[in-house]
Design a protein around this motif. Structure first.
Motif, PDB file in Angstrom:
ATOM      1  N   SER A   3      33.406  41.611  58.647  1.00 55.74           N
ATOM      2  CA  SER A   3      34.719  41.709  57.820  1.00 55.74           C
ATOM      3  C   SER A   3      35.627  40.669  58.070  1.00 55.74           C
ATOM      4  N   LEU A   4      36.439  40.484  57.011  1.00 54.11           N
ATOM      5  CA  LEU A   4      37.571  39.400  57.559  1.00 54.11           C
ATOM      6  C   LEU A   4      38.857  40.152  57.464  1.00 54.11           C
ATOM      7  N   PRO A   5      39.561  40.054  58.636  1.00 53.35           N
ATOM      8  CA  PRO A   5      40.882  40.739  58.541  1.00 53.35           C
ATOM      9  C   PRO A   5      42.129  40.557  58.120  1.00 53.35           C
ATOM     10  N   ILE A   6      43.061  41.315  57.277  1.00 56.96           N
ATOM     11  CA  ILE A   6      44.227  40.723  56.926  1.00 56.96           C
ATOM     12  C   ILE A   6      45.245  41.696  57.812  1.00 56.96           C
ATOM     13  N   ARG A   7      46.170  41.048  58.417  1.00 51.41           N
ATOM     14  CA  ARG A   7      47.197  41.748  59.269  1.00 51.41           C
ATOM     15  C   ARG A   7      48.603  41.669  59.216  1.00 51.41           C
ATOM     16  N   ASP A   8      49.209  42.607  58.888  1.00 50.72           N
ATOM     17  CA  ASP A   8      50.907  42.605  58.695  1.00 50.72           C
ATOM     18  C   ASP A   8      51.225  41.880  57.462  1.00 50.72           C
ATOM     19  N   ALA A   9      50.381  42.304  56.312  1.00 54.10           N
ATOM     20  CA  ALA A   9      50.795  41.290  55.138  1.00 54.10           C
ATOM     21  C   ALA A   9      51.969  42.235  54.675  1.00 54.10           C
ATOM     22  N   CYS A  10      53.032  41.096  54.321  1.00 51.10           N
ATOM     23  CA  CYS A  10      54.535  41.618  54.084  1.00 51.10           C
ATOM     24  C   CYS A  10      54.985  40.801  52.765  1.00 51.10           C
ATOM     25  N   LEU A  11      54.283  39.889  52.230  1.00 53.09           N
ATOM     26  CA  LEU A  11      54.740  39.188  50.857  1.00 53.09           C
ATOM     27  C   LEU A  11      55.151  40.166  49.715  1.00 53.09           C
ATOM     28  N   HIS A  12      56.082  39.774  49.128  1.00 50.70           N
ATOM     29  CA  HIS A  12      56.761  40.548  48.052  1.00 50.70           C
ATOM     30  C   HIS A  12      56.864  41.996  48.504  1.00 50.70           C
ATOM     31  N   ASN A  13      56.088  42.930  47.723  1.00 52.26           N
ATOM     32  CA  ASN A  13      56.567  44.291  48.078  1.00 52.26           C
ATOM     33  C   ASN A  13      55.210  44.957  49.016  1.00 52.26           C
ATOM     34  N   LEU A  14      54.493  44.081  49.667  1.00 54.30           N
ATOM     35  CA  LEU A  14      53.638  44.520  50.516  1.00 54.30           C
ATOM     36  C   LEU A  14      54.391  44.933  51.829  1.00 54.30           C
ATOM     37  N   LYS A  15      54.035  46.271  52.435  1.00 52.56           N
ATOM     38  CA  LYS A  15      54.892  46.913  53.491  1.00 52.56           C
ATOM     39  C   LYS A  15      53.962  46.878  54.697  1.00 52.56           C
ATOM     40  N   HIS A  16      53.944  45.431  55.262  1.00 57.73           N
ATOM     41  CA  HIS A  16      53.453  45.128  56.654  1.00 57.73           C
ATOM     42  C   HIS A  16      51.820  45.768  56.809  1.00 57.73           C
ATOM     43  N   ILE A  17      51.016  45.483  55.785  1.00 58.66           N
ATOM     44  CA  ILE A  17      49.631  46.267  55.855  1.00 58.66           C
ATOM     45  C   ILE A  17      48.754  45.532  56.552  1.00 58.66           C
ATOM     46  N   ASP A  18      47.787  46.394  57.052  1.00 62.72           N
ATOM     47  CA  ASP A  18      46.551  45.747  57.804  1.00 62.72           C
ATOM     48  C   ASP A  18      45.471  46.330  56.803  1.00 62.72           C
ATOM     49  N   VAL A  19      44.636  45.528  56.710  1.00 61.18           N
ATOM     50  CA  VAL A  19      43.264  46.023  55.851  1.00 61.18           C
ATOM     51  C   VAL A  19      41.899  44.922  56.222  1.00 61.18           C
ATOM     52  N   ASP A  20      40.975  45.395  56.169  1.00 58.13           N
ATOM     53  CA  ASP A  20      39.663  44.467  56.314  1.00 58.13           C
ATOM     54  C   ASP A  20      38.898  44.535  55.082  1.00 58.13           C
ATOM     55  N   ILE A  21      38.473  43.079  54.768  1.00 66.84           N
ATOM     56  CA  ILE A  21      37.668  42.649  53.488  1.00 66.84           C
ATOM     57  C   ILE A  21      36.386  42.569  53.879  1.00 66.84           C
ATOM     58  N   PRO A  22      35.566  43.697  53.418  1.00 69.09           N
ATOM     59  CA  PRO A  22      33.988  43.436  53.975  1.00 69.09           C
ATOM     60  C   PRO A  22      33.444  42.416  53.411  1.00 69.09           C
ATOM     61  N   LEU A  23      32.381  41.677  54.335  1.00 70.55           N
ATOM     62  CA  LEU A  23      31.415  40.552  53.926  1.00 70.55           C
ATOM     63  C   LEU A  23      30.306  41.078  53.295  1.00 70.55           C
ATOM     64  N   GLY A  24      29.707  40.318  52.294  1.00 70.31           N
ATOM     65  CA  GLY A  24      28.410  40.433  51.904  1.00 70.31           C
ATOM     66  C   GLY A  24      28.022  41.783  50.985  1.00 70.31           C
ATOM     67  N   ILE A  25      29.217  42.203  50.427  1.00 73.18           N
ATOM     68  CA  ILE A  25      29.238  43.237  49.383  1.00 73.18           C
ATOM     69  C   ILE A  25      30.412  43.189  48.481  1.00 73.18           C
ATOM     70  N   MET A  26      30.381  44.109  47.351  1.00 79.96           N
ATOM     71  CA  MET A  26      31.011  43.791  46.188  1.00 79.96           C
ATOM     72  C   MET A  26      32.263  44.735  46.513  1.00 79.96           C
ATOM     73  N   THR A  27      33.313  44.463  46.750  1.00 81.30           N
ATOM     74  CA  THR A  27      34.659  45.031  46.911  1.00 81.30           C
ATOM     75  C   THR A  27      35.461  45.374  45.713  1.00 81.30           C
ATOM     76  N   VAL A  28      35.836  46.400  45.369  1.00 89.30           N
ATOM     77  CA  VAL A  28      37.034  46.426  43.773  1.00 89.30           C
ATOM     78  C   VAL A  28      38.404  46.703  44.626  1.00 89.30           C
ATOM     79  N   VAL A  29      39.303  45.793  44.269  1.00 93.72           N
ATOM     80  CA  VAL A  29      40.687  46.384  44.956  1.00 93.72           C
ATOM     81  C   VAL A  29      41.455  46.879  43.460  1.00 93.72           C
ATOM     82  N   THR A  30      42.057  48.105  43.802  1.00 90.67           N
ATOM     83  CA  THR A  30      42.684  48.679  42.615  1.00 90.67           C
ATOM     84  C   THR A  30      44.074  49.282  42.869  1.00 90.67           C
ATOM     85  N   GLY A  31      44.543  49.999  41.860  1.00 94.80           N
ATOM     86  CA  GLY A  31      45.889  50.176  41.977  1.00 94.80           C
ATOM     87  C   GLY A  31      46.759  49.944  40.723  1.00 94.80           C
ATOM     88  N   VAL A  32      47.568  50.575  40.481  1.00 91.18           N
ATOM     89  CA  VAL A  32      48.500  50.573  39.051  1.00 91.18           C
ATOM     90  C   VAL A  32      49.399  48.993  39.331  1.00 91.18           C
TER      91      VAL A  32
END
Length: 747
Positions: free
Chosen positions: A450-479
């Motif tokens: 996976s590729l890590p995203i750490r302390d993302a706080c651009l625009h309305n992002l609230k200092h979030i940490d998340v890992d993006i998995p490698l070699g698969i299909m990831t769908v990012v959802t939300g309103v």
């Protein structure tokens, strides 16, 4: 109420179709991409309505209105005035905001001129586009810019070595000579060895940096670039100039108004402790709460009107916007919904409202809200025409017209007309697809890291940490407005820029003469085939070179300039608009000349060409659902979804890449989404990582991993509310997306 009657329509690929559209009903046009829906709705009904409306104006006004050609139709009866609500960006500039475009800012200005304390003046005193209200420092833009010429100087070099990186100042050029021949500089001395006086001469033209230039031809690089980049609109300049300006301009918040755009007097005027700028920075839900407390007897009706406008924007799924948001930053779907809100406040009736895929960019939670607005428009006595692929929008139709059976040459017929229940019983691609539901993926792939995203706080992002998995299909959802695109297209993309292939819906950076054949790189192969077959030079088969028609120069049209009138554009009589000369048109490959070859659709071309390189590219067009496009269609005519798919086609051969796609199902028929999912499967099985930002439930069901951002939009978003497989989401998640996915599985 007489129906709209269309008889003998042959526009574009339509095959002499005749049909009727009921008035004061919601009619949804369905069918695969390229079947002919837009030719009926936009090129015929909308264009003819606008053309006849424009004919009612005097010649002076008509000359300044858009020109609509008469559609290829035998008869159209009972048309009404039409309003087209499409997905084109709202455009505008830094002075155009959600507040100005929706009309709410004008009402707020009126409110503050009547009820604000202390009294400042009329409504114009609160306008950042009026000298009475704007901050003088930034001219009402909220930000100031300055030129950073240091960025273009190579201080290790002298004038003779090319110390100015801009090609305009290369040694020997005209600009270089102005400085070199002024006698003010040692041409062999590197800039870093300059005294402060010499450096001031270089940047400002005078030794003290603020006096008159010592040589009128050498005003200084700072003044030169300020004049060319800051004090003029460069949007119409070349791409090179625009990129250069981005590197040379520093943009920052205005030091006087701190981004609020207004002068001190306007900002001092308040109602219940809030200035007009404070209200414009609030998300619409918060703004509504504040307005509720301002119901004063003097301005009660005005406040009520503003609240109604805010309610309409919240109702259509834009609660996260604020009135100060610049309109060029809105997505196509957001822009369309904002236009829809504007028309909802109209008191006109008996109109025809035409919508182009209004569900684009909407979470399933919000589609029903938009459906309610479409119903309200109908119930006010209007005819509503919708081009749409979304199941939920099709289901509210009073009448459905299905165009097909397939795309391009294989489309152009009315294959069904009737109500929604009858559509479900029909044997058309749309009818069958409406009844099909894809299952949840039972055996998702395992990530290869996976590729890590750490302390993302651009625009309305609230200092979030998340890992993006490698070699698969990831769908990012939300309103809409939750922060999906910010997280992936901005934070993730900039963090891992070198490894990522971005495939979005933005314009393709190519000339107006670009076509699928040239963009995908097989036009040269076609020219080689013709040259080899006919013993000619390859340049003969380019309308930009030796093959150009001598009369129109390869443009296909003749432009006649007329004083005081629009220029007249006529088809070139010598080449009949095909751009090529007679010698080029006389050469053929398998019985077809260059124009006939470029007129083939990708699926037809598969039968004609045997060359592996051409066939490989044509096969990719088929895989991404673009087999109906002709090889010579200008790329400027493609929709957002088509542009994205042709970009995907260009990048499909790459292996080991991280491919990011932003709502790839935009503009796709339900039956095409299944083909797209097979393609996604192929991409991942080749060792690629696929990250898809998407609202489509079928795409979510086939994901290996889902990252859900929420819980809602704007300030109420910006958090990771779920990560896991589709099965886990349906069984355990308590999010808006999970609710929609569960509903889809049970439905």
């Amino acid at each position: 109420m007489a129906d709209i009657i269309v008889q003998g329509l042959t526009q574009n690929n339509l095959k002499h179709v005749t049909f009727q559209i009921p008035k004061e009903k919601i009619t949804v046009f369905t069918g695969v991409s390229g079947s002919g829906k837009s030719s009926i709705v936009f090129d015929t009904i909308a264009a003819e309505s606008q053309r006849q409306m424009n004919a009612a104006y005097p010649a002076f006004v008509r000359s300044r209105l858009p020109k609509y050609p008469k559609p290829a139709v035998e008869r159209i009866d009972n048309l009404t005035a039409s309003v087209v609500v499409d997905q084109s960006p709202l455009g505008g500039n830094a002075r155009s905001t959600v507040g100005t475009i929706s009309g709410l800012y004008a009402s707020l200005r009126l409110l503050f001129s009547r009820a604000g304390q202390p009294y400042v003046g009329p409504a114009s005193s609160f306008s950042f586009n009026d000298p009475n209200g704007m901050c003088k420092t930034c001219s009402g833009l909220g930000k100031i810019t300055k030129v950073k010429v240091e960025a273009i100087l190579d201080v290790d070099k002298s004038w003779n070595q090319g110390c100015v990186k801009d090609s305009l100042y290369r040694p020997g050029s005209w600009y270089w000579k102005q400085y070199a021949q002024s006698g003010l500089f040692d041409l062999d001395k590197p800039v870093k060895a300059y005294s402060s006086e010499e450096y001031n001469l270089l940047l400002y033209g005078s030794r003290d940096g603020c006096g008159e230039p010592e040589n009128p031809k050498v005003t200084g690089l700072f003044h030169k670039y300020t004049k060319t980049l800051l004090n003029r609109d460069i949007s119409s300049k070349s791409r090179h100039t625009q990129i250069k300006s981005q590197n040379l301009i520093d943009e920052m918040e205005c030091t006087d108004c701190h981004g609020k755009r207004l002068n001190e007097a306007a900002l001092s005027c308040k109602i219940q402790g809030y200035s007009i700028a404070d209200l414009c920075e609030m998300e619409l839900t918060r703004l509504r709460e504040v307005l509720e407390k301002m119901r004063d007897s003097k301005v009660g009706v005005l406040v009520e009107t503003i609240i109604e406008g805010v309610d309409r924007m919240i109702e259509i799924g834009l609660p996260y916007l604020h009135l100060n948001r610049e309109t060029p930053s809105l997505s196509g779907g957001e822009a369309q919904r904002l236009k829809l809100v504007r028309y909802m406040g109209s008191s006109l009736t008996g109109m025809t409202y035409i919508f182009d895929e209004p569900s684009t960019g909407m979470h399933p939670r919000d589609v029903y809200r938009m459906n309610n607005l479409l119903r309200k428009l109908r119930d006010k006595g209007n005819t509503v025409l919708v081009v749409e692929h979304d199941r939920d929008v099709i289901s509210i139709a009073d009448y459905v017209i299905d165009v097909g059976p397939e795309a391009g040459q294989n489309g152009g017929q009315i294959v069904f007309a009737g109500n929604y229940e009858e559509l479900l019983q029909s044997d058309t691609l749309t009818g069958k697809a409406m009844l099909r539901t894809l299952p949840l993926k039972q055996k998702p792939r395992k990530p290869a890291g996976s590729l890590p995203i750490r302390d993302a706080c651009l625009h309305n992002l609230k200092h979030i940490d998340v890992d993006i998995p490698l070699g698969i299909m990831t769908v990012v959802t939300g309103v809409a407005g939750s922060g999906k695109s910010t997280l992936i297209s901005k934070v993730f993309a900039s963090q891992y820029e070198k490894d990522i292939v971005m495939v979005d819906q933005g314009p393709i950076t190519a000339t107006n003469r670009s076509t699928p054949a040239s963009y995908l790189g097989f036009f040269d192969e076609i020219r080689k085939l013709l040259a080899r077959e006919n013993g000619k030079q390859e340049s003969l088969f380019s309308f930009n070179s030796a093959g150009a028609c001598p009369v129109c120069g390869g443009k296909g049209v003749i432009l006649t300039e007329l004083a005081f009138m629009d220029p007249i554009v006529t088809e070139c009589e010598a080449c009949q608009g095909v751009r090529y000369n007679e010698e080029a048109l006389a050469c053929t490959y398998k019985g077809r000349n260059i124009v006939e070859l470029l007129g083939l659709t990708a699926s037809q071309a598969m039968e004609v060409f045997d060359e592996p390189k051409i066939k490989r590219r044509l096969n990719v067009m088929r895989q991404v659902g673009l087999s109906y496009l002709t090889l010579g269609q200008p790329l400027s005519t493609l929709s957002g979804g088509e542009r994205q798919r042709i970009k995907l086609a260009k990048n499909l051969g790459k292996k080991g890449s991280i491919i990011v796609m932003d709502e790839p199902t935009t503009g796709l028929h339900m039956s095409d989404i299944e083909n797209l999912l097979k393609l996604f499967d192929t991409i991942v099985s080749r060792g690629n990582t696929l990250v898809v930002i998407e609202h489509n439930l079928d795409v979510m069901k086939q994901a290996d991993w889902i990252i859900d951002i929420g819980p809602d939009g704007g300030n109420k978003g910006g958090q990771v509310v779920f990560t896991g497989t589709p099965m886990e989401m349906v069984s355990t998640a308590e999010t808006l997306t999970a609710d929609s996915l569960r509903g889809s599985c049970s439905g």
